[in-house]
Scaffold this motif. Structure first.
Motif, mmCIF file in Angstrom:
data_model
loop_
_atom_site.group_PDB
_atom_site.id
_atom_site.type_symbol
_atom_site.label_atom_id
_atom_site.label_comp_id
_atom_site.label_asym_id
_atom_site.label_seq_id
_atom_site.Cartn_x
_atom_site.Cartn_y
_atom_site.Cartn_z
ATOM 1 N N TYR A 190 -6.995 -1.562 -4.908
ATOM 2 C CA TYR A 190 -6.088 -2.530 -4.279
ATOM 3 C C TYR A 190 -6.608 -2.948 -2.903
ATOM 4 N N LEU A 191 -7.031 -1.971 -2.101
ATOM 5 C CA LEU A 191 -7.538 -2.284 -0.768
ATOM 6 C C LEU A 191 -8.798 -3.127 -0.836
ATOM 7 N N TYR A 192 -9.654 -2.822 -1.797
ATOM 8 C CA TYR A 192 -10.886 -3.607 -1.944
ATOM 9 C C TYR A 192 -10.568 -5.057 -2.303
ATOM 10 N N ILE A 193 -9.652 -5.247 -3.246
ATOM 11 C CA ILE A 193 -9.308 -6.607 -3.671
ATOM 12 C C ILE A 193 -8.646 -7.382 -2.542
ATOM 13 N N SER A 194 -7.725 -6.757 -1.826
ATOM 14 C CA SER A 194 -6.951 -7.462 -0.799
ATOM 15 C C SER A 194 -7.738 -7.679 0.485
ATOM 16 N N ILE A 195 -8.626 -6.736 0.830
ATOM 17 C CA ILE A 195 -9.340 -6.840 2.099
ATOM 18 C C ILE A 195 -10.681 -7.540 1.939
ATOM 19 N N VAL A 196 -11.510 -7.071 1.028
ATOM 20 C CA VAL A 196 -12.858 -7.613 0.885
ATOM 21 C C VAL A 196 -12.847 -8.923 0.110
ATOM 22 N N GLN A 197 -12.192 -8.912 -1.057
ATOM 23 C CA GLN A 197 -12.163 -10.117 -1.871
ATOM 24 C C GLN A 197 -11.186 -11.153 -1.329
ATOM 25 N N GLY A 198 -10.163 -10.702 -0.631
ATOM 26 C CA GLY A 198 -9.183 -11.633 -0.103
ATOM 27 C C GLY A 198 -8.342 -12.282 -1.176
ATOM 28 N N SER A 199 -8.268 -11.657 -2.341
ATOM 29 C CA SER A 199 -7.516 -12.226 -3.458
ATOM 30 C C SER A 199 -6.052 -11.827 -3.361
ATOM 31 N N PRO A 200 -5.147 -12.695 -3.837
ATOM 32 C CA PRO A 200 -3.729 -12.331 -3.844
ATOM 33 C C PRO A 200 -3.459 -11.183 -4.804
ATOM 34 N N THR A 201 -2.621 -10.261 -4.390
ATOM 35 C CA THR A 201 -2.291 -9.095 -5.224
ATOM 36 C C THR A 201 -0.804 -9.138 -5.544
ATOM 37 N N PRO A 232 0.811 -1.222 0.000
ATOM 38 C CA PRO A 232 0.000 0.000 0.000
ATOM 39 C C PRO A 232 0.843 1.270 0.000
ATOM 40 N N ARG A 233 1.936 1.283 0.784
ATOM 41 C CA ARG A 233 2.789 2.469 0.788
ATOM 42 C C ARG A 233 3.573 2.602 -0.511
ATOM 43 N N GLN A 234 3.784 1.510 -1.202
ATOM 44 C CA GLN A 234 4.417 1.604 -2.514
ATOM 45 C C GLN A 234 3.491 2.326 -3.488
ATOM 46 N N LEU A 235 2.200 2.012 -3.420
ATOM 47 C CA LEU A 235 1.227 2.727 -4.243
ATOM 48 C C LEU A 235 1.139 4.188 -3.820
ATOM 49 N N LEU A 236 1.219 4.428 -2.515
ATOM 50 C CA LEU A 236 1.203 5.805 -2.020
ATOM 51 C C LEU A 236 2.424 6.577 -2.507
ATOM 52 N N LEU A 237 3.553 5.882 -2.680
ATOM 53 C CA LEU A 237 4.753 6.524 -3.211
ATOM 54 C C LEU A 237 4.508 7.060 -4.618
ATOM 55 N N TYR A 238 3.888 6.253 -5.470
ATOM 56 C CA TYR A 238 3.622 6.689 -6.844
ATOM 57 C C TYR A 238 2.619 7.836 -6.868
ATOM 58 N N LEU A 239 1.629 7.792 -5.972
ATOM 59 C CA LEU A 239 0.691 8.908 -5.862
ATOM 60 C C LEU A 239 1.422 10.170 -5.423
ATOM 61 N N SER A 240 2.356 10.021 -4.506
ATOM 62 C CA SER A 240 3.117 11.180 -4.018
ATOM 63 C C SER A 240 3.994 11.769 -5.115
ATOM 64 N N LEU A 241 4.563 10.912 -5.967
ATOM 65 C CA LEU A 241 5.366 11.412 -7.084
ATOM 66 C C LEU A 241 4.507 12.229 -8.047
ATOM 67 N N ALA A 242 3.290 11.758 -8.313
ATOM 68 C CA ALA A 242 2.381 12.512 -9.179
ATOM 69 C C ALA A 242 1.991 13.840 -8.528
ATOM 70 N N ASP A 243 1.699 13.823 -7.228
ATOM 71 C CA ASP A 243 1.347 15.060 -6.519
ATOM 72 C C ASP A 243 2.533 16.011 -6.441
ATOM 73 N N LEU A 244 3.730 15.460 -6.317
ATOM 74 C CA LEU A 244 4.935 16.279 -6.278
ATOM 75 C C LEU A 244 5.110 17.050 -7.579
#
Length: 335
Positions: free
Chosen positions: A103-114, A46-58
Motif C-alpha cells: 500500500y505504501l509503495y503504491i500510494s507514495i512511489v507510484q502516486g496511484s489512488p488507493t 494506513p492505520r486501518q491496515l495496521l488495525l487488521y495486522l493487530s487483530l491477527a497478532d492479537l
C-alpha cells in the motif's frame, strides 16, 4: 528429518519467557486496537491496515500463550485447535505486513489512488488464503504435535506427517521467507523516492529552513521506514533458522538461546508494532498521556486535553509517520 531424531525439551525459563512475550504482545495489539476505536481522527487508511495486522497478532499471541501454557505432549483435539488458530493468525499476519508495504509503495512511489477495491483485495488475500490453508491442513490432519522442533511449546504441523515439509512451507515458512525479500525491496524503493524528493528540494533551502517541522517529520519517516523491515526480520529470522536446522536434523535446534529467541520473535510482533506506532508516535502518545491524566484527575479542568493535544487535529495526526502516512504527505509536499 526422521521422526524421533529430535525432541526439544522446554526448560521452565524458556516457557515463562514465551508466556511473558505473548502477554506483552497481546497487550500491545489491544492498545493498537483501542487507539483506533477511541480516536476517529487517527483512522487513516494506513492505520486501518495496521488495525487488521493487530487483530491477527492479537489472535496469534493468544493462541501461542495457550499452547505454551498447556504443554501438549500429543495431537489432542486441543492441540489441533490451538495449532489451527495460530497457523491462521500467524500466516495472516505475514500477509497484512506485506499488504501495508505494498500500500505504501503504491500510494507514495507510484502516486496511484488507493480506493476501496485495493482494500477489498487485501482482505480477500490476507484473510482468505490463510483460512483456506488452515482448513485444508485440519481436514487432511496435518496439524498436531511437533515436539517443539519447529515451535516453542505450541502445536503446529504434525511432526509425523509424511509431507510435513510441504505443509510447513504452506502454513507459514514460505510466506515468512517471501516477506524477508519483499519488505526490504518495497521500503528501499520508498526511501529512495523520499531521498530524491529531498534532493529536489535542495534548491529551495531558504523555504525549507523556515519549515523545520517538515524536516523533522521526514527524518522520522526515514528512520521508521528502515525500522519496519529490520524489526520484522530480526524477530522472525530465528524461527527460520530453527526450521532449517530441523530439516538438517541438527542438534543445534535445541540450543536454549535459539529457542528463547524463536519464542520471543514469533510472539512479540504485536508488542513491537505497539512500540513503533503508539509509544514512539508523538500524536498517539500525547493522546494516551492526556487520557491518562484525565482518568487520574476528576476535576473539570483536567478533563480537557492539553493545548498541545488539542492542536493535534486530524491533519496533524495524519502527518505523523506513526500512522505510516508521513511519506505520502512528504511526497505531496515535495512534488
Amino acid at each position: 528429518m526422521p521422526h524421533g531424531a529430535l525432541q526439544t525439551e522446554l526448560y521452565p525459563f524458556e516457557r515463562v519467557t514465551v508466556l511473558v512475550s505473548c502477554a506483552l504482545s497481546f497487550l500491545g495489539s489491544s492498545l493498537l486496537v483501542g487507539t483506533h476505536a477511541l480516536w476517529p481522527e487517527l483512522r487513516t487508511r494506513p492505520r486501518q491496515l495496521l488495525l487488521y495486522l493487530s487483530l491477527a497478532d492479537l489472535l496469534s499471541a493468544a493462541s501461542y500463550f495457550y499452547g505454551a501454557l498447556k504443554d501438549f505432549s500429543s495431537s489432542t483435539w486441543e492441540c489441533v485447535a490451538q495449532g489451527a488458530v495460530s497457523t491462521f493468525s500467524n500466516t495472516s499476519s505475514f500477509f497484512w505486513t506485506m499488504a501495508i508495504a505494498l500500500y505504501l509503495y503504491i500510494s507514495i512511489v507510484q502516486g496511484s489512488p488507493t480506493g476501496t477495491s485495493l482494500l477489498c483485495f487485501f482482505h480477500v488475500v490476507s484473510w482468505g488464503v490463510p483460512l483456506v490453508i488452515t482448513v485444508l491442513a485440519v481436514i487432511l490432519k496435518k496439524i498436531g504435535y511437533d515436539a517443539s522442533d519447529v515451535s516453542v511449546g505450541w502445536c503446529w504441523i504434525d511432526i509425523e506427517a509424511e509431507d510435513r515439509i510441504l505443509w510447513m512451507l504452506l502454513a507459514g515458512k514460505l510466506w515468512e521467507i517471501l516477506a524477508y525479500v519483499t519488505l526490504p525491496v518495497f521500503y528501499i524503493l520508498i526511501k529512495k523516492h523520499i531521498n530524491r524528493a529531498h534532493a529536489a528540494l535542495s534548491e529551495y533551502r531558504p523555504i525549507l529552513s523556515r519549515t523545520p517541522a517538515l524536516q523533522l517529520r521526514t527524518s522520522v519517516a526515514d528512520k521508521k521506514l528502515i525500522l519496519i523491515p529490520v524489526i520484522f526480520i530480526f524477530l522472525r529470522i530465528w524461527s527460520t533458522i530453527r526450521f532449517v536446522l530441523t530439516l538438517c536434523s541438527s542438534p543445534a535446534v535445541q540450543n536454549p538461546l535459539l529457542v528463547v529467541l524463536h519464542g520471543i520473535g514469533n510472539t512479540f510482533q504485536g508488542g513491537a508494532n505497539c512500540i513503533m506506532f503508539v509509544l514512539c508516535t508523538r500524536v498517539v502518545r500525547n493522546k494516551l498521556l492526556s487520557s491518562l491524566c484525565c482518568w487520574r484527575s476528576s476535576s473539570p479542568e483536567h478533563s480537557l486535553a492539553s493545548p498541545e493535544s488539542r492542536s493535534q487535529g486530524p491533519d496533524s495526526a495524519t502527518k505523523d509517520w506513526g500512522d505510516a502516512q508521513e511519506g505520502d504527505r512528504a511526497r505531496a509536499e515535495f512534488s
